[in-house]
Scaffold this active site. Structure first.
Site, PDB file in Angstrom:
ATOM      1  CB  SER A  94      32.835  64.495  77.777  1.00 35.27           C
ATOM      2  OG  SER A  94      33.065  64.365  79.158  1.00 35.27           O
ATOM      3  CG  HIS A 227      38.066  65.402  79.285  1.00 33.38           C
ATOM      4  ND1 HIS A 227      37.785  64.052  79.251  1.00 33.38           N
ATOM      5  CD2 HIS A 227      36.854  66.038  79.291  1.00 33.38           C
ATOM      6  CE1 HIS A 227      36.471  63.877  79.249  1.00 33.38           C
ATOM      7  NE2 HIS A 227      35.890  65.059  79.271  1.00 33.38           N
TER       8      HIS A 227
END
Length: 258
Positions: A94, A227
């Site tokens: 991320s 995610h």
């Protein structure tokens, strides 16, 4: 820890490493997020995590407000790890993917070049236009994190714990929102992109577009999940990174450790 050593938390050291993997955490994350991965990498891998200021043992240190600033701080530290016999593998998830990519761009632009391999996870390629509006208020940030699966709901409901990690989380969300990657940037290093098949922030195309940001070998691997898919697939992620690192340096794939 003192000086530059504050930035690196050693997770595992071996006698004769085949490679050294350095993990760059996500927004609000810490080096400890990657500690469980040590059980799944082959025995020949050194493993370290980047510890950003403003969390855990660095709680009282000034925060770094930009992705570029984090990369700038890391470069001289990562340079010390560079060794032709022990490849440096930068793994970022991320926000950490952007930090790792920016640090690698700096390392490979130096003279002499500092060689490295790069793994980006849970992040769209720099050339992909942004469509997401980043959360601004504390409530929006906490709701966003919960939606992404970054922490458990009961943790978010604990006022004392929430107040401890909110400053770093707020800082990191701001750093990501302000980050303006160079869409034309090309890395002179092998690049592996890992992605969750149901990541709401990274489409299949946005992950595949990373191939435009390296002049060397590129590989894309996807995993079930969103995610934070990697928290549910630690063994598979470790195997993918280890096999890719071995193949990129011309060696045979490594068997996963226990």
């Amino acid at each position: 820890m003192t000086g530059q050593d504050r930035w690196i938390r050693e997770l595992r050291r071996v006698g004769r490493p085949a490679a050294h993997v350095v993990f760059c955490p996500h927004a609000g994350g810490a080096a400890s997020f990657f500690a469980p991965f040590t059980r799944h990498f082959p025995a020949g891998f050194d493993l370290s995590g980047v510890q950003y200021p403003g969390r855990q043992e660095r709680l009282d240190e000034p925060l770094v407000p930009t992705v570029e600033g984090l990369a700038d701080h890391l470069v001289p530290i990562l340079r010390r790890f560079a060794n032709s016999a022990v490849p440096l593998v930068l793994f970022g998830h991320s926000m950490g993917a952007s930090v790792a990519f920016e640090a690698a761009l700096r390392l490979t632009a130096e003279e002499p070049v500092t060689p490295c391999l790069v793994v980006v996870s849970g992040r769209a390629a720099p050339s992909v236009p942004r469509t997401h509006r980043y959360a601004g208020t504390d409530r929006e940030i906490l709701d966003d994190l919960a939606q992404l699966g970054g922490t458990q709901a009961e943790f978010l409901r604990d006022p004392e714990l929430r107040d401890l990690f909110l400053p770093a989380l707020r800082n990191d969300y701001g750093a990501v929102a302000r980050y303006r990657p160079r869409g034309e940037a090309v890395l002179d290093a092998p690049l592996l992109c890992l992605t969750g098949e149901r990541d709401p922030r990274v489409s299949a195309g946005a992950a595949a577009a990373w191939k435009n940001h390296t002049s060397a070998e590129f590989r894309l691997e996807s995993f079930p999940g969103g995610h934070f898919y990697l928290a549910d697939h630690r063994e598979a992620v470790a195997r993918a990174v280890a096999d890719w690192a071995e193949s990129s340096r011309g060696g045979p794939p490594s068997a996963a450790g226990t």
